[in-house]
Design an enzyme around this catalytic site. Structure first.
Site: not given
Ligand code: KIV
Length: 263
Positions: A48-49, A87, A115, A117, A184
């Site tokens: 989600d970056s 994510d 993934k 958090e 992280e």
């Molecule tokens: O959103 C993302 O790109 C991430 C990673 C950089 C770990 O969670």
């Protein structure tokens, strides 16, 4: 790793026992996913970056599940040998039930794992996902979806209480069934201890060298987002300058009528 072997969550889970390190990178589109796959990257995260490096949001909290779904589908069209992890975006896994329903949307779009958090507090969601047959990657330490409450991106695990909590979180995530754990901005010595305590591989970002693997936002690795790069990320290319240079050259050619389309 065999040249054409499809990477599975179980293969990643076994990496620590095999003494194999896991490189992981993000992708949000088809060509990047293909290029990373051709380069032999075993794990591609549709992170989600996406919010910051592609969509121009200030942080990850504005990324919607619909946006994640759209980009997961683009990455999945690359049909990579790499495992595609997606994510679960902000506020999409507040209960076990909605974690499963929302993860299914990403899986239908082509994600092979999700993934999420958090530590002990997300154990019910991880268990429910595993029971639904969905592979899960954990994420502890600095949690970008909590950046507003945290007041910034800060190193985690410097105090005794924080250390204990992080170790407990990591063990709980493993116990709940995650196949790997992103750490992280975890203080490097603690990251080493957590890595030693788990059987699944840890994948560090800004957490020192003693993790079972490393993950980076691809834009940071290739210098494609020049306005911000975290200190721990070393750029190995300067894509931003290449794009700017090509665009400036095009502008010049068109204005001076030297532009000659080949067809
Ligand atoms: O959103 C993302 O790109 C991430 C990673 C950089 C770990 O969670």
């Amino acid at each position: 790793m065999e040249p054409n072997q499809k990477i599975t969550p179980d293969w990643i889970r076994g990496a620590k026992a095999r003494g194999e390190k896991i490189p992981a990178l993000t992708a949000y589109d088809y060509p990047t996913a293909r290029l990373l796959d051709e380069a032999g990257v075993p794990v591609i995260l549709v992170g989600d970056s996406l919010g910051m490096v592609v969509l121009g949001y200030p942080d990850t909290t504005q990324v919607t599940l619909a946006e994640m779904r759209h980009h997961v589908a683009a990455v999945a069209r690359a049909k990579t040998r790499a495992l595609v992890v997606a994510d679960l975006s902000y506020h999409t896994y507040q209960t076990a039930q909605n974690a499963v329903a929302n993860a299914r949307i990403l899986v239908e779009a082509g994600a092979e794992a999700v993934k999420l958090e958090g530590g002990i507090e997300v154990v019910p969601e991880i268990r429910a996902l595993r029971e639904a047959g969905i592979a899960v990657m954990g994420h502890v330490g600095m949690l970008p979806q909590h950046v507003k409450e945290e007041g910034g991106y800060k190193i985690k695990g410097r105090s005794g209480a924080e250390k204990e909590r992080l170790l407990a979180d990591a063990l709980a995530v493993e116990e709940a069934g995650a196949f790997a754990l992103v750490m992280e901005l975890v203080e490097p010595e603690l990251a080493r201890e957590i890595t030693a305590a788990l059987t699944i591989p840890t994948i560090g970002i800004g957490s020192g060298t003693h993790c079972g693997g490393q993950i980076l936002v691809t834009h940071d690795l290739v210098g494609a987002f020049p306005w911000f790069r975290p200190k721990f990320a070393v750029a190995k290319a300067d894509v931003a300058s290449a794009i700017r240079g090509a665009a400036e050259g095009f502008v010049r050619d068109v204005k001076t009528t030297e532009y000659r389309p080949s067809a």
